[in-house]
Design a protein around this motif. Structure first.
Motif, PDB file in Angstrom:
ATOM      1  N   TRP A 195       0.539  -9.160  -7.687  1.00 12.08           N
ATOM      2  CA  TRP A 195       0.455  -8.122  -6.657  1.00 12.08           C
ATOM      3  C   TRP A 195      -0.997  -7.712  -6.526  1.00 12.08           C
ATOM      4  O   TRP A 195      -1.846  -8.257  -7.236  1.00 12.08           O
ATOM      5  N   ASP A 196      -1.291  -6.761  -5.646  1.00 13.36           N
ATOM      6  CA  ASP A 196      -2.708  -6.430  -5.486  1.00 13.36           C
ATOM      7  C   ASP A 196      -3.205  -5.434  -6.535  1.00 13.36           C
ATOM      8  O   ASP A 196      -4.287  -4.896  -6.425  1.00 13.36           O
ATOM      9  N   TRP A 197      -2.394  -5.195  -7.554  1.00 12.74           N
ATOM     10  CA  TRP A 197      -2.835  -4.416  -8.721  1.00 12.74           C
ATOM     11  C   TRP A 197      -2.410  -5.078 -10.026  1.00 12.74           C
ATOM     12  O   TRP A 197      -2.511  -4.467 -11.094  1.00 12.74           O
ATOM     13  N   TRP A 394       8.785   2.343  -6.380  1.00 14.93           N
ATOM     14  CA  TRP A 394       8.460   1.328  -5.369  1.00 14.93           C
ATOM     15  C   TRP A 394       9.302   0.056  -5.568  1.00 14.93           C
ATOM     16  O   TRP A 394       9.605  -0.332  -6.699  1.00 14.93           O
ATOM     17  N   ASN A 461      10.554  -1.686   0.470  1.00 15.08           N
ATOM     18  CA  ASN A 461       9.174  -1.271   0.715  1.00 15.08           C
ATOM     19  C   ASN A 461       8.588  -2.074   1.872  1.00 15.08           C
ATOM     20  O   ASN A 461       8.497  -3.310   1.792  1.00 15.08           O
ATOM     21  N   GLU A 462       8.245  -1.406   2.942  1.00 10.10           N
ATOM     22  CA  GLU A 462       7.403  -1.928   4.025  1.00 10.10           C
ATOM     23  C   GLU A 462       7.917  -3.161   4.757  1.00 10.10           C
ATOM     24  O   GLU A 462       7.152  -3.835   5.436  1.00 10.10           O
ATOM     25  N   TRP A 536      -2.677   3.556   5.558  1.00  7.91           N
ATOM     26  CA  TRP A 536      -3.733   2.776   4.906  1.00  7.91           C
ATOM     27  C   TRP A 536      -4.947   2.571   5.812  1.00  7.91           C
ATOM     28  O   TRP A 536      -5.714   1.630   5.624  1.00  7.91           O
ATOM     29  N   GLU A 558       2.963   7.098   1.175  1.00  9.46           N
ATOM     30  CA  GLU A 558       1.920   6.267   0.550  1.00  9.46           C
ATOM     31  C   GLU A 558       0.582   6.504   1.228  1.00  9.46           C
ATOM     32  O   GLU A 558       0.505   6.503   2.458  1.00  9.46           O
ATOM     33  N   TRP A 650      -0.483   6.888  -3.556  1.00  8.78           N
ATOM     34  CA  TRP A 650      -0.340   5.582  -4.179  1.00  8.78           C
ATOM     35  C   TRP A 650      -1.467   5.456  -5.170  1.00  8.78           C
ATOM     36  O   TRP A 650      -2.606   5.432  -4.731  1.00  8.78           O
TER      37      TRP A 650
HETATM   38  C1  BMA Z   1       1.257  -0.489  -0.307  1.00  9.16           C
HETATM   39  C2  BMA Z   1       2.291  -0.720  -1.372  1.00  9.16           C
HETATM   40  C3  BMA Z   1       2.022  -1.898  -2.253  1.00  9.16           C
HETATM   41  C4  BMA Z   1       0.566  -2.157  -2.458  1.00  9.16           C
HETATM   42  C5  BMA Z   1      -0.268  -1.002  -2.025  1.00  9.16           C
HETATM   43  C6  BMA Z   1      -1.741  -1.208  -2.175  1.00  9.16           C
HETATM   44  O1  BMA Z   1       1.495  -1.174   0.832  1.00  9.16           O
HETATM   45  O2  BMA Z   1       3.562  -0.691  -0.845  1.00  9.16           O
HETATM   46  O3  BMA Z   1       2.695  -3.015  -1.795  1.00  9.16           O
HETATM   47  O4  BMA Z   1       0.332  -2.473  -3.767  1.00  9.16           O
HETATM   48  O5  BMA Z   1      -0.020  -0.719  -0.706  1.00  9.16           O
HETATM   49  O6  BMA Z   1      -2.240  -2.196  -1.335  1.00  9.16           O
END
Ligand code: BMA
Length: 866
Positions: A195-197, A394, A461-462, A536, A558, A650
């Motif tokens: 994942w991105d973390w 999540w 999620n998303e 975001w 988030e 987040w």
């Molecule tokens: C959101 C989350 C994760 C992700 C985070 C950071 O979209 O739902 O999927 O790790 O952003 O990019």
């Protein structure tokens, strides 16, 4: 092997406690040649995972250190065999019925008992029950489980698809084609695929306990309490009991007792019932006068009741089952706006609209079996101490353990629970896939539904947002319209119907929401005027931090900014000579944009604070940037009450040591953000938010108490050296559960002609003369401020068993970070500001000596990093 507390009571459940587990790479596997040591039998830990077993046997390098990820990818491609020998006691063996319960198998598992195949499992989120009547013996039973690689199991199928569906995440290791994603096709924690973390460790194993259940005539399958009516005066409840009867019809006595939060008997009911062969569902009505309700953190006590049900047959033999539960009502209030097509989104608990304050949680480790209750407690206690009242679990991980939910109940943390779907799309058009998901939903809803903290089940999620607004859906529609229609129909079926129905049927009244973010499948899932929102624009779309002030949703589920963990944590995976933004080990622990996330961090740091000189300053400034940015956003959300009714940043925690959006790192250390969260989520607080473009500061007073609060607020405009230019004070009464705008200042009216480079506006909120909240407003970016280096004097003394640090500022101290280098020390506060002339004392707990502490003390503030 751990003993699982069975619902059916100790009389009929036993663990395989004497089981000796071993594991190996299946010798016939094509990878066995390259890894001959792993193909030998080795001791295994159950519950556990293959990665942790390999590590414990020193067969692999440490997965969290250095840059080891690439060389460990083979583990996810191999076939693994687990085996246990166990005995069964005579009493257990003598019982007529026996079932092996597998609480968690990850994932494609073929199970045999004493040489006979008994189960083929395909879902890590399910509890598998297998009838083993007649298959057990007293000595030396052999349980064998073979786990096939999920990648290899599904690769050919996914490769053969003429059109791929979007998923998360592709392998960065060139082992499979870049557009082929396996995670969405298998019911296994999605984050294992990277994942991105977090890293990509496609693990396998027995991740939750295995229990042997045995019984003769009957077994209590389930016990739950449904709330029909609840207010301060009265509770009307139904105790629901499911009993499986194996023999001919029998008449039984059913006893139901409810014990209150202090252990007193609150209600008692008796009933005679005739049980017939199969499942018998019994409903026992119970009412309570003046029930003690469960409240979220900050709204009242976290009262819990215990229900005990006893079923006694004619022969006097009794079965008992126990369950803790809480009494609360939950509703999502979605009132239509007077104008336009907007709708509110507010959690109403026991009739009180609660502004949700909190964060998102991800799994606490790549390898779930090693998450102890102690680790959960450390992070969740921090959340509660920081005035959080909600966490969102999540969807890319796994359904949390019972321990997680017990802590949430106890701490008053409401849980927004996603079903385990993390992003992209899945083959929900396949009825077998859907049936598998519904079975998983059944298992987890029944396991978790009695927890009062569980306030929402959410589909995923998303996924809706990704399909409708990120181009996934449009692209597929263009390439393969029929297939796209089928994919979307499957989505609607699963999240609009199947899971909704599962929650309605088994969820005891807990609401359901189709996706996060969404408007429950109505229209645009990313609308700001309805439903929940993930924002975001800041971070992913590189908008300036100030943009947070212009995004005002109904419920922000988030938003986030990254930061590096403190150097103590970095030291665990990278040695000081590797400490550089572009070092391969540092990049390997920055998963956003495959290491380039560090550039994103620098972009935000440089915009406000200037370029860092060293890696240590980079780490420090990343935390300052994250803390100040999220403070601005969270206070804006709170100030927008009642239009906005929630703010979950987040993210709260980490899966491993590395850079991420978390406020608490993998080792449980607080980043600056967590200290700030304790201030910006305080029940009574002042939000003084300056909009740079408009050169205006709005002041809003926040009161989350369910009672009015008398207070006064003050603003002083002063020079960094402490010279006061102006001051004004106002008395106010804050209405219960409110945000009150009390002022709006143009820069000119606030600052006058004072030099913006060394002027600060200090906003304080006081109750009975005591300051409860402070917010500083500046007039130029930090990098242009005339902040002094070494602006603070420090002294440490002993005080009882602890130490006390006294700080005295001789000029404005901005974003002071206090650190004790290698020395272990816990500070009561950190990431603080001090005005010129201000003194603060902080308690330190440390096993070190006074001398060691004094020597290790490091202070860093913004004036020191130029
Ligand atoms: C959101 C989350 C994760 C992700 C985070 C950071 O979209 O739902 O999927 O790790 O952003 O990019």
């Amino acid at each position: 092997m751990a003993l699982l507390l069975s619902l059916a009571g100790p009389a009929t459940a036993s663990s395989l406690r004497n089981a000796r587990w071993q594991f190996r790479l299946l010798p016939g596997d094509s990878l066995a040649k390259a890894h001959p040591d792993a193909a030998q039998w080795h001791a295994a830990q159950v519950p556990g995972s293959v990665h942790t077993d390999l590590l414990a046997n020193r067969l692999i390098v440490a997965p969290y250190r250095g840059a080891h990820e690439a060389q460990l990818q083979w583990i996810g491609r191999a076939t693994w065999e687990y085996r246990a020998h166990f005995d069964v006691g005579p009493e257990t063996l003598a019982r007529r019925h026996s079932v092996l319960v597998f609480e968690g198998l990850d994932t494609f598992a073929k199970v045999s008992l004493n040489g006979l195949p008994i189960l083929s499992a395909n879902n890590a989120h399910r509890r598998w029950r297998v009838n083993v009547e007649g298959l057990l013996k007293a000595k030396d039973n052999v349980l064998q489980i073979v786990f096939q690689s999920p990648i290899d199991k599904l690769l050919a199928r996914v490769l053969a698809m003429p059109y791929k569906i979007a998923g998360n995440y592709p392998s960065p290791y060139d082992d499979i084609p870049g557009d082929v994603m396996i995670g969405n096709f298998v019911r296994k924690p999605a984050y294992h695929f990277g994942w991105d973390w977090g890293p990509r460790y496609v693990t396998a194993g027995i991740w939750r306990p295995i229990v042997l259940q045995t019984w003769n005539d009957r077994r209590i399958v389930d016990l739950a309490v449904r709330t029909n009516k609840l207010n301060a005066e009265q509770a009307a409840l139904t105790v629901l009991l499911t009993v499986r009867q194996s023999a001919r019809p029998t008449s039984v006595n059913v006893n139901v007792a409810l014990y209150g939060p202090e252990g007193h008997t609150a209600a008692h009911q008796k009933k005679r019932a005739t049980l017939t062969k199969g499942e018998n569902r019994l409903a026992v009505p119970v009412s309570l006068e003046h029930p003690k309700r469960w409240w979220p953190n900050g709204y009242g006590k976290q009262n819990r009741y215990t229900v005990v049900a006893t079923v006694r047959g004619a022969n006097g033999q009794a079965l008992e089952s126990k369950q803790q539960f809480g009494l609360r009502t939950v509703k999502i209030r979605q009132r239509k706006d007077a104008k336009g097509d907007g709708r509110g989104f507010a959690f109403v608990i026991n009739g009180v609209a609660v502004f949700a304050k909190g964060a998102n949680v991800i799994p606490f480790d790549m390898f779930p079996a090693r998450v102890t209750k102690k680790r959960l407690q450390r992070v969740m206690q921090a959340a509660a101490d920081s005035h959080m009242n909600m966490l969102r679990v999540w969807g890319g991980g796994y359904y949390p353990s019972d321990a997680f939910y017990q802590l949430a109940d106890q701490l008053g943390l409401m849980i927004w629970q996603d079903f385990m779907f993390g992003g992209g799309m899945q083959p929900a058009y396949d009825p077998d896939f859907r049936a598998n998901v519904v079975a998983e939903a059944h298992d987890n809803i029944l396991r978790l539904r009695h927890h009062p903290s569980l306030v929402l089940w959410s589909g995923n999620n998303e996924e809706e947002s990704a399909w409708k607004n990120w181009g996934h859906g449009a692209k597929l529609k263009k390439m393969a319209p029929q297939f796209a229609a089928k994919v979307w129909k499957g989505y609607q079926r699963l999240f609009g119907h199947d899971l909704r129905q599962a929650v309605a049927q088994w969820g005891l009244g807990t609401p359901y929401w189709a996706s996060s973010p969404s408007n429950d499948l109505q229209g645009n899932p990313d609308a700001s005027n309805r439903g929940d929102k993930h924002y975001w624009g800041v971070w992913a779309q590189k908008k300036p931090i100030q943009a947070y002030l212009h995004e005002t949703p109904r419920f922000m589920s988030e938003y986030g900014l990254q930061a590096w963990p403190s150097l103590k944590t970095v030291r665990e995976f990278a040695s000081p000579e590797q400490w550089a933004v572009d070092n391969p080990v540092i990049r390997a622990h920055q998963k956003y944009l495959a290491g380039d996330g560090n550039q994103r961090l620098l972009y935000y740091i440089e915009a406000e604070y200037g370029a860092p000189d060293s890696f240590a300053d980079f780490v420090y400034l990343s935390q300052v940037m994250q803390a100040e940015g999220i403070s601005l956003a969270a206070l804006h959300h709170r100030a927008s009450r009642p239009y906005t009714m929630g703010s979950l940043y987040w993210q709260l925690n980490d899966v491993w040591p590395g850079a991420s959006w978390s406020s608490i790192d993998y080792d449980g250390r607080w980043k600056a953000l967590q200290f700030h969260a304790r201030r910006f989520f305080a029940p009574v607080a002042i939000a003084a938010l300056r909009d740079r473009n408009a050169a205006t500061t709005r002041v809003t007073l926040l009161n989350d108490h369910n009672r009015a609060v008398k207070a006064h607020w003050r603003v002083r405009v002063m020079d960094f050296d402490g010279t006061e230019h102006t001051t004004q004070t106002h008395d106010v009464t804050l209405a219960p559960l409110s945000a009150t705008r009390v002022a709006s200042f143009s820069d000119a009216s606030l600052r006058g002609d004072a030099d913006p480079r060394h002027t600060v506006a200090v906003f304080d909120l006081m109750i009975n003369g005591e300051r409860v909240s402070r917010r500083l407003v500046y007039f130029v970016p930090a990098k242009n401020q005339a902040l002094k280096a070494n602006p603070v004097a420090a002294e440490i003394r002993t005080q009882g068993d602890a130490f006390v640090l006294t700080l005295t500022a001789h000029s404005l101290v901005r974003d002071l970070w206090i650190d004790f280098d290698h020395v272990q020390a816990r500070l009561e506060d950190n990431a603080i500001n001090l005005l010129a002339g201000q003194t603060r004392q902080l308690i330190i707990h440390s096993p070190a000596s006074l001398r060691q502490l004094r020597k290790a003390l490091r202070l860093k503030s913004l004036g020191d990093v130029r």
